[in-house]
Scaffold this motif. Sequence first.
Motif, PDB file in Angstrom:
ATOM      1  N   GLU A 143      43.151  50.266  -7.116  1.00  0.00           N
ATOM      2  CA  GLU A 143      41.770  50.606  -6.811  1.00  0.00           C
ATOM      3  C   GLU A 143      40.862  49.396  -6.981  1.00  0.00           C
ATOM      4  O   GLU A 143      41.147  48.497  -7.792  1.00  0.00           O
ATOM      5  CB  GLU A 143      41.264  51.718  -7.724  1.00  0.00           C
ATOM      6  CG  GLU A 143      42.039  53.022  -7.668  1.00  0.00           C
ATOM      7  CD  GLU A 143      43.120  53.104  -8.723  1.00  0.00           C
ATOM      8  OE1 GLU A 143      43.527  54.219  -9.082  1.00  0.00           O
ATOM      9  OE2 GLU A 143      43.553  52.037  -9.213  1.00  0.00           O
ATOM     10  N   CYS A 158      41.339  51.915  -2.279  1.00  0.00           N
ATOM     11  CA  CYS A 158      42.655  51.960  -2.906  1.00  0.00           C
ATOM     12  C   CYS A 158      43.666  51.383  -1.928  1.00  0.00           C
ATOM     13  O   CYS A 158      43.908  51.967  -0.857  1.00  0.00           O
ATOM     14  CB  CYS A 158      43.019  53.387  -3.275  1.00  0.00           C
ATOM     15  SG  CYS A 158      44.703  53.595  -3.905  1.00  0.00           S
ATOM     16  N   MET A 190      47.036  61.370   0.331  1.00  0.00           N
ATOM     17  CA  MET A 190      46.351  60.631  -0.725  1.00  0.00           C
ATOM     18  C   MET A 190      45.290  61.483  -1.412  1.00  0.00           C
ATOM     19  O   MET A 190      44.682  62.352  -0.787  1.00  0.00           O
ATOM     20  CB  MET A 190      45.671  59.390  -0.141  1.00  0.00           C
ATOM     21  CG  MET A 190      46.593  58.429   0.583  1.00  0.00           C
ATOM     22  SD  MET A 190      47.809  57.656  -0.500  1.00  0.00           S
ATOM     23  CE  MET A 190      46.746  56.846  -1.695  1.00  0.00           C
ATOM     24  N   TRP A 219      42.010  61.361  -4.608  1.00  0.00           N
ATOM     25  CA  TRP A 219      41.160  60.690  -5.594  1.00  0.00           C
ATOM     26  C   TRP A 219      40.897  61.680  -6.729  1.00  0.00           C
ATOM     27  O   TRP A 219      40.563  62.844  -6.492  1.00  0.00           O
ATOM     28  CB  TRP A 219      39.831  60.266  -4.996  1.00  0.00           C
ATOM     29  CG  TRP A 219      39.872  59.058  -4.131  1.00  0.00           C
ATOM     30  CD1 TRP A 219      39.885  59.018  -2.768  1.00  0.00           C
ATOM     31  CD2 TRP A 219      39.871  57.688  -4.560  1.00  0.00           C
ATOM     32  NE1 TRP A 219      39.903  57.718  -2.331  1.00  0.00           N
ATOM     33  CE2 TRP A 219      39.884  56.874  -3.414  1.00  0.00           C
ATOM     34  CE3 TRP A 219      39.847  57.061  -5.827  1.00  0.00           C
ATOM     35  CZ2 TRP A 219      39.900  55.480  -3.472  1.00  0.00           C
ATOM     36  CZ3 TRP A 219      39.859  55.682  -5.883  1.00  0.00           C
ATOM     37  CH2 TRP A 219      39.885  54.900  -4.720  1.00  0.00           C
ATOM     38  N   ILE A 221      35.877  60.896   2.087  1.00  0.00           N
ATOM     39  CA  ILE A 221      37.159  60.207   1.985  1.00  0.00           C
ATOM     40  C   ILE A 221      37.610  59.804   3.380  1.00  0.00           C
ATOM     41  O   ILE A 221      37.381  60.519   4.359  1.00  0.00           O
ATOM     42  CB  ILE A 221      38.214  61.106   1.300  1.00  0.00           C
ATOM     43  CG1 ILE A 221      39.472  60.305   0.946  1.00  0.00           C
ATOM     44  CG2 ILE A 221      38.551  62.328   2.145  1.00  0.00           C
ATOM     45  CD1 ILE A 221      40.464  61.071   0.076  1.00  0.00           C
ATOM     46  N   ARG A 252      40.616  56.924   5.554  1.00  0.00           N
ATOM     47  CA  ARG A 252      41.759  56.028   5.414  1.00  0.00           C
ATOM     48  C   ARG A 252      41.862  55.138   6.624  1.00  0.00           C
ATOM     49  O   ARG A 252      41.455  55.515   7.732  1.00  0.00           O
ATOM     50  CB  ARG A 252      43.047  56.832   5.217  1.00  0.00           C
ATOM     51  CG  ARG A 252      43.445  57.712   6.386  1.00  0.00           C
ATOM     52  CD  ARG A 252      44.603  58.635   6.004  1.00  0.00           C
ATOM     53  NE  ARG A 252      45.809  57.884   5.655  1.00  0.00           N
ATOM     54  CZ  ARG A 252      46.766  58.338   4.848  1.00  0.00           C
ATOM     55  NH1 ARG A 252      46.635  59.539   4.298  1.00  0.00           N
ATOM     56  NH2 ARG A 252      47.838  57.612   4.602  1.00  0.00           N
ATOM     57  N   LEU A 277      36.777  55.929  -0.673  1.00  0.00           N
ATOM     58  CA  LEU A 277      35.922  57.024  -1.092  1.00  0.00           C
ATOM     59  C   LEU A 277      34.488  56.506  -1.063  1.00  0.00           C
ATOM     60  O   LEU A 277      34.104  55.684  -1.896  1.00  0.00           O
ATOM     61  CB  LEU A 277      36.285  57.529  -2.482  1.00  0.00           C
ATOM     62  CG  LEU A 277      35.555  58.807  -2.914  1.00  0.00           C
ATOM     63  CD1 LEU A 277      35.984  59.995  -2.035  1.00  0.00           C
ATOM     64  CD2 LEU A 277      35.808  59.122  -4.384  1.00  0.00           C
ATOM     65  N   TYR A 330      37.755  56.321 -11.789  1.00  0.00           N
ATOM     66  CA  TYR A 330      38.262  56.952 -10.572  1.00  0.00           C
ATOM     67  C   TYR A 330      39.663  56.424 -10.281  1.00  0.00           C
ATOM     68  O   TYR A 330      39.889  55.200 -10.276  1.00  0.00           O
ATOM     69  CB  TYR A 330      37.329  56.669  -9.405  1.00  0.00           C
ATOM     70  CG  TYR A 330      36.085  57.521  -9.446  1.00  0.00           C
ATOM     71  CD1 TYR A 330      35.096  57.298 -10.401  1.00  0.00           C
ATOM     72  CD2 TYR A 330      35.897  58.568  -8.551  1.00  0.00           C
ATOM     73  CE1 TYR A 330      33.962  58.087 -10.458  1.00  0.00           C
ATOM     74  CE2 TYR A 330      34.766  59.364  -8.588  1.00  0.00           C
ATOM     75  CZ  TYR A 330      33.808  59.126  -9.548  1.00  0.00           C
ATOM     76  OH  TYR A 330      32.682  59.925  -9.604  1.00  0.00           O
ATOM     77  N   CYS A 332      43.134  56.665  -7.680  1.00  0.00           N
ATOM     78  CA  CYS A 332      43.765  57.164  -6.469  1.00  0.00           C
ATOM     79  C   CYS A 332      45.225  57.478  -6.781  1.00  0.00           C
ATOM     80  O   CYS A 332      45.810  56.951  -7.728  1.00  0.00           O
ATOM     81  CB  CYS A 332      43.641  56.198  -5.309  1.00  0.00           C
ATOM     82  SG  CYS A 332      44.602  54.691  -5.443  1.00  0.00           S
ATOM     83  N   THR A 357      49.098  59.344  -4.984  1.00  0.00           N
ATOM     84  CA  THR A 357      49.833  59.862  -3.845  1.00  0.00           C
ATOM     85  C   THR A 357      51.095  60.552  -4.332  1.00  0.00           C
ATOM     86  O   THR A 357      51.517  60.371  -5.480  1.00  0.00           O
ATOM     87  CB  THR A 357      50.173  58.731  -2.864  1.00  0.00           C
ATOM     88  OG1 THR A 357      50.711  59.304  -1.662  1.00  0.00           O
ATOM     89  CG2 THR A 357      51.196  57.767  -3.451  1.00  0.00           C
ATOM     90  N   TRP A 375      50.199  56.745  -9.304  1.00  0.00           N
ATOM     91  CA  TRP A 375      48.793  56.600  -9.644  1.00  0.00           C
ATOM     92  C   TRP A 375      48.417  55.131  -9.751  1.00  0.00           C
ATOM     93  O   TRP A 375      49.227  54.290 -10.154  1.00  0.00           O
ATOM     94  CB  TRP A 375      48.508  57.264 -10.998  1.00  0.00           C
ATOM     95  CG  TRP A 375      48.674  58.757 -10.972  1.00  0.00           C
ATOM     96  CD1 TRP A 375      49.849  59.456 -11.062  1.00  0.00           C
ATOM     97  CD2 TRP A 375      47.640  59.726 -10.835  1.00  0.00           C
ATOM     98  NE1 TRP A 375      49.603  60.800 -10.990  1.00  0.00           N
ATOM     99  CE2 TRP A 375      48.255  60.999 -10.851  1.00  0.00           C
ATOM    100  CE3 TRP A 375      46.254  59.649 -10.695  1.00  0.00           C
ATOM    101  CZ2 TRP A 375      47.517  62.179 -10.741  1.00  0.00           C
ATOM    102  CZ3 TRP A 375      45.538  60.825 -10.593  1.00  0.00           C
ATOM    103  CH2 TRP A 375      46.166  62.072 -10.616  1.00  0.00           C
TER     104      TRP A 375
END
Length: 128
Positions: free
Chosen positions: A6, A22, A34, A36, A70, A72, A81, A94, A96, A98, A118
């Motif tokens: 991030e 991220c 993904m 957040w 959000i 991508r 974000l 914060y 991110c 997956t 993470w």
Amino acid sequence: QVQLAESGGGSVQAGGSLRISCAVSGRTFSGLNMGWFRQAPGNEREFVSAISWSGRNTYYTDAVKGRFTISRDNAKNTVYLQMSSLSPEDTAVYYCATGPESASFYFTYPRRAAYRYWGQGTQVTISS
């Protein structure tokens, strides 16, 4: 091994905007769903927003709907974000993440346990 990094956190005044990013490496980004999350001092880590691998489906917790967006960029292996109308209650680290499988993402997206990988987090501080 998927790695997430991030960036973009910082300090802004209430009412301001901030975009955090991220960057993802180690796996084909375009196939990853993904999310957040954020964690304020003394609080549990909570879901903020999520986006499906295609970008067609986005999800938000009620507290940020209409203020956060959000997105991508699969060409850049990055999820963003965009945060606006920020308040001190948005102050948190914060993260991110997956990991959720696509077949179940429509209901697993807010669950921390569904995310296997993470990032290290980025601090967002909003002053009043």
